[in-house]
Motif scaffolding. Structure first.
Motif, PDB file in Angstrom:
ATOM      1  N   SER B  83     -59.035 -13.836  62.144  1.00  0.00           N
ATOM      2  CA  SER B  83     -59.525 -12.250  62.148  1.00  0.00           C
ATOM      3  C   SER B  83     -58.232 -11.436  61.601  1.00  0.00           C
ATOM      4  CB  SER B  83     -59.560 -11.870  63.525  1.00  0.00           C
ATOM      5  OG  SER B  83     -60.809 -12.454  64.249  1.00  0.00           O
ATOM      6  N   SER B  95     -61.668  -6.119  62.117  1.00  0.00           N
ATOM      7  CA  SER B  95     -61.318  -7.440  61.939  1.00  0.00           C
ATOM      8  C   SER B  95     -59.856  -7.414  62.855  1.00  0.00           C
ATOM      9  CB  SER B  95     -60.853  -7.875  60.642  1.00  0.00           C
ATOM     10  OG  SER B  95     -60.722  -9.222  60.561  1.00  0.00           O
ATOM     11  N   VAL B  98     -60.798  -7.267  66.557  1.00  0.00           N
ATOM     12  CA  VAL B  98     -61.255  -8.399  67.080  1.00  0.00           C
ATOM     13  C   VAL B  98     -60.128  -9.374  67.431  1.00  0.00           C
ATOM     14  CG1 VAL B  98     -62.423 -10.649  66.718  1.00  0.00           C
ATOM     15  CG2 VAL B  98     -63.499  -8.344  65.923  1.00  0.00           C
ATOM     16  N   THR B 230     -64.098  -6.232  72.284  1.00  0.00           N
ATOM     17  CA  THR B 230     -64.052  -5.415  71.141  1.00  0.00           C
ATOM     18  C   THR B 230     -64.667  -4.100  70.973  1.00  0.00           C
ATOM     19  OG1 THR B 230     -64.221  -7.805  70.023  1.00  0.00           O
ATOM     20  CG2 THR B 230     -64.483  -5.846  68.783  1.00  0.00           C
TER      21      THR B 230
END
Lengths: 149, 252
Positions: B83, B95, B98, B230
């Protein structure tokens, strides 16, 4: 792929490759220190220093365990299939310690070639079997041939 | 051609925090249900119905927590590092989110693996802890996760923290194959792997299937907590935007 992204991708691949190579070289150079114990054949080859705390690991040779009748003193031999090593110990052994099973001992290598241990750990294997299956297989000792540690 | 373009479109849309937040809300109850069912079935099966081990007796049963936790601790590190890499290369905000969300979950799983390993070591090996290659490299994994967590809070500018975390996570990936292969490369007290990809397993099927159930349960649990965490980080980051105000307005 966009040239700027491609460049960043190449840089990151280089970063991971170079840092891995660096760590790889260090661990390769230190491989003897990363080993948790010496195998009996290293003792036979004279690679193990005297009078310093060291660890030895191997398979407890079947029928080699001798207990003193009046104390906890116990003697046994470890093997890696190539050489044997005598060990003396005078404390309680772990439950899973058994002949034909692997063990790791910490202690001092004496001038007569035996190890006077102050700690014995049982190294159990990666096999998990129900008792009935183990009985029917007959062979219960995991490293009786002494080859695999 | 058409299909690959569709895939790229999906990839880019997934990069939008707003799209992610709206899309994944419906997944959570299903992931939660799947993980709770699998973990309940796996624990009952492993603790109550799987047979004893011929040598270790009942103490081997901690494998049903120890191995799945260690599995996900390692897999989760790759999720965090990849990520971070995607964030760096495509400058994708989501990303990085995450990546940040994966750090505390991975740290917790690594801690569980180390802790259950210590509890297992005492009755079998005769000690809680040794400094062998497997256990020490696993401790380094915990420190890497904690390092990423600490770095993520060390910068007042979020983007700087994102980049620093991603670089640390990527450099740390070298540790994963070391952990995995440590028991084969060096003499260790820890036994080699029982679940093998290329050879037959050295764990009896009656003990292996509950273990597989627990691993599947841990995977679902990981996906559940990663997505949920997230989502909450997305809300924190984007709280000024209109869509978050709307989403929160609907919720309350």
């Amino acid at each position: 792929m966009h040239p700027a992204r491609k460049q960043r991708l190449i840089l990151l691949v280089l970063l991971v490759a170079l840092s891995s190579a660096a760590v790889g070289f260090v661990t390769y150079a230190m491989r003897n220190n990363i080993n948790y114990f010496y195998a009996p054949s290293a003792f036979a080859a004279g690679d193990v220093p005297f009078d310093r705390r060291i660890r030895a690991g191997g398979c407890v040779v079947p029928d080699s365990v001798q207990r003193a009748p009046d104390s906890l003193e116990v003697r046994f031999a470890l093997t890696d299939g190539e050489a044997d090593l005598e060990v003396m110990y005078d404390k309680l052994l772990p439950d899973l310690f058994a002949e034909g099973e692997a063990a790791v001992v910490t202690g001092v290598l004496m001038r007569d070639g035996t190890v006077r241990a102050d700690q014995v750990l049982a190294k159990h294997d990666e096999n998990y079997t129900p008792p009935e299956v183990a009985d029917s297989m007959g062979e219960n000792a995991s490293c009786a041939d002494g080859a695999k540690l | 051609m058409g299909r690959s373009r569709l895939a790229w479109e999906w990839f880019h849309r997934l990069g939008s925090p707003r799209w992610f937040y709206h899309k994944t809300g419906a997944w959570l109850p299903w992931l939660a249900l799947a993980s709770l069912v699998l973990l309940a079935v796996g624990s009952a099966w492993g603790l109550g119905f799987a047979p004893q081990d011929a040598k270790q007796g009942n103490s081997y049963r901690i494998i049903y927590i120890h191995v799945p936790a260690a599995f996900l601790a390692l897999a989760g590190y790759y999720i965090m590092a990849v990520s971070g890499a995607i964030g760096l290369i495509w400058k994708m905000k989501l990303s990085f989110v995450v990546m940040r969300a994966a750090a505390p979950i991975g740290a917790a799983l690594t801690f569980i693996a180390l802790f259950t390993g210590a509890l297992w070591g005492k009755p079998t090996w005769g000690t809680y802890w040794v400094w062998d290659a497997r256990i020490t490299s696993m401790l380094i994994l915990l420190l890497l996760y904690i390092g990423v967590l600490a770095l993520s809070r060390a910068f007042s500018r979020e983007q700087v923290g994102d980049r620093a975390c991603a670089l640390l996570a990527l450099v740390g990936t070298v540790n994963i194959p070391i952990i995995y292969k440590s028991v084969d490369w060096w003499f260790t007290l820890h036994q080699p792997a029982s679940i093998k990809l290329t050879q037959s397993n050295s764990i009896d099927p009656s003990m292996f299937y509950p273990l597989l159930t627990m691993i599947a349960g841990f995977y679902c649990f990981y996906a559940w907590t990663l997505i949920a965490h997230t989502r909450s980080l997305v809300l924190q980051r984007e709280w000024r935007t209109q869509w978050v105000q709307q989403a929160l307005g609907e919720g309350s």
